[in-house]
Design a protein around this motif. Structure first.
Motif, short mmCIF file in Angstrom:
data_model
loop_
_atom_site.label_atom_id
_atom_site.label_comp_id
_atom_site.label_asym_id
_atom_site.label_seq_id
_atom_site.Cartn_x
_atom_site.Cartn_y
_atom_site.Cartn_z
N LEU A 251 5.69 -26.17 18.18
CA LEU A 251 4.04 -26.19 18.34
C LEU A 251 3.39 -27.14 18.53
CD1 LEU A 251 3.58 -23.51 14.87
CD2 LEU A 251 3.76 -23.20 17.36
N CYS A 252 4.00 -28.31 18.25
CA CYS A 252 3.09 -29.58 18.64
C CYS A 252 3.29 -29.82 20.12
CB CYS A 252 3.61 -30.80 17.75
SG CYS A 252 2.74 -32.24 18.12
N LEU A 253 4.46 -29.44 20.82
CA LEU A 253 4.66 -29.40 22.00
C LEU A 253 3.80 -28.58 22.79
CD1 LEU A 253 6.18 -30.31 24.70
CD2 LEU A 253 7.90 -28.59 24.16
N ALA A 254 3.77 -27.17 22.16
CA ALA A 254 2.63 -26.34 22.85
C ALA A 254 1.40 -26.73 22.99
CB ALA A 254 2.93 -25.05 22.09
N GLN A 255 0.81 -27.52 21.64
CA GLN A 255 -0.69 -27.90 21.89
C GLN A 255 -0.74 -28.99 22.81
OE1 GLN A 255 -3.15 -26.91 20.05
NE2 GLN A 255 -2.44 -25.64 18.52
N GLY A 256 0.20 -29.93 22.98
CA GLY A 256 0.20 -30.77 24.11
C GLY A 256 0.15 -30.46 25.42
N LEU A 257 1.07 -29.33 25.73
CA LEU A 257 0.90 -28.78 26.93
C LEU A 257 -0.46 -28.05 27.29
CD1 LEU A 257 4.54 -27.14 27.18
CD2 LEU A 257 3.75 -29.36 28.06
#
Length: 396
Positions: free
Chosen positions: A16-22
């Motif tokens: 989810l953190c990766l998704a927010q960064g993307l």
């Protein structure tokens, strides 16, 4: 990179953190999670986010959601006390990565795991698909990846990221030789209502770490400054948080044999099974664990990943426990996953939308990840050696 599509397998903290960064970088993404909902299974309670993890969250989250993350952290003292089971002070046993809370303005934050996950879900709900269990993926001749799920349509993407934890299906296909090793230890964790007897006074001064012969227990009072929905309403109105009452978090970690759990099969009453392991401890400590509700207690085997493992060049990679599971003794597992997410999202943002350029950029991420994860696993293993030593042992 509007025409570049990233598929993330796993809606845990790292995914989810990766998704927010993307999202912040303007990169199209979708997250697929095998669980039917974010709260469908017990995944832990208190989690400590160190300064690296906090910087990763700040780099990936919108400002309001990052402020909400900090506002929902426990307000109990962060300073640690290190004691024997009879509550006598003990020195020389603190793992090097542990924050002892000497600086109250900086350092680790204790947060509720589900609350952090809900904050990470906010604003991307339409791109997170629950009840999607990955079966396999296939790399196509044009460089794209075709992803197949149980009882769902096939999805095509430019990049597949395995963020699906220690039992990663992506890793099993990408790097089957990188299966994490079982260390023979286990972490039992749970929560209980705040104690109303003498134990409350014993635990008021911050995190209490009990070093017993061959195992360690952690007790942490989780107290919050305000109701979570109220905090969300003022800082991130689009974020829906589940109310959480103050509670006492505890964890007991050690070799299975030491804790009497060699044959534990996830169907038996853990608080009862732990009574023998806590023989000779102060009654107040035994009561906290022994009286915890069975449904609020769970156990996870401690496993160590293989971040040194290499896999074929292409549009598939791994983050978090999918490749570098580690002992909780160092307190670095989730924080390393969050740092993976920050690093990968920023590398992808800088790479441009050419698939070949992106795959080459992945090599930079993977080299960075392997270096950080190898260091974190080493620190965690050293921490475990300290936590599991007999009280009379001296650790070099």
């Amino acid at each position: 990179m509007q025409d570049f599509h990233v598929v993330i397998i796993g809606a845990g903290l790292g995914g989810l953190c990766l998704a927010q960064g993307l999202k912040r970088a303007g990169i199209h993404f979708d997250v697929y999670e095998r669980d039917p909902a974010a709260d469908s299974r017990l995944q832990g309670y208190r989690i400590r986010i160190d300064t690296d993890g906090q910087r990763a969250l700040e780099a990936c989250l919108p400002q309001g959601q990052f402020d909400l993350f900090r506002a929902t952290a426990s307000i109990s003292p962060r300073s640690g006390r290190f004691l024997t089971p009879q509550l006598q002070p003990i020195a020389g046993r603190t793992p090097m990565s542990w924050d002892t809370g000497e600086d109250e303005d900086e350092g680790d934050l204790s947060v509720n795991r589900l609350t952090l996950r809900e904050i990470l879900l906010a604003g991307i709900e339409d791109h997170v698909h629950f009840d999607h269990a990955l079966t396999q993926y296939r790399c196509l001749d044009d460089g794209r990846v075709e992803v197949q799920f149980e009882n769902a349509s096939v999805v095509s993407c430019n990049l597949l990221v395995g963020a699906d934890g220690v039992n990663s299906q992506v890793r099993r296909q990408l790097a089957p030789y990188a299966e994490p090793a079982d260390t023979g230890s286990i972490c039992v964790y749970g929560k209980s209502e705040l104690p109303r007897n003498g134990a409350a006074d014993l635990l008021e001064d911050g995190t209490t770490v009990i070093f017993a012969d061959g195992c360690t227990a952690i007790f942490d009072l989780m107290r919050f400054r305000d109701e979570f929905p109220v905090l969300a309403g003022s800082l991130a109105p689009d974020c829906r948080l589940t109310p959480v009452s103050d509670y006492l978090y505890w964890a007991l970690i050690g070799p299975r044999r030491r804790l009497g759990l060699e044959t534990y099969d996830h169907t038996r009453d853990l608080p009862v099974l732990l009574r023998t392991a806590m023989r000779g401890w102060r009654p107040e400590l035994r009561q906290i664990i022994g009286r915890s509700k069975a449904e609020a207690v769970a156990a996870l085997p401690v496993r160590t990943g293989r971040p040194d493992a290499l896999w074929p060049f292409g549009a598939v990679t791994l983050i978090g426990d999918a490749i570098h599971a580690m002992s909780p003794a160092g307190g670095l597992g989730a924080n390393t996953a969050l740092e993976d997410a920050r690093t990968l999202s920023q590398i992808l943002a800088a790479a441009g939308k050419e698939p070949r350029t992106t795959c080459t950029a992945l090599l930079d991420y993977e080299a960075d990840m392997r270096e950080r994860a190898t260091r974190a696993i080493d620190i965690s293993e050293r921490g475990a050696a300290m936590l599991f030593a007999a009280i009379t042992d001296k650790i070099a």
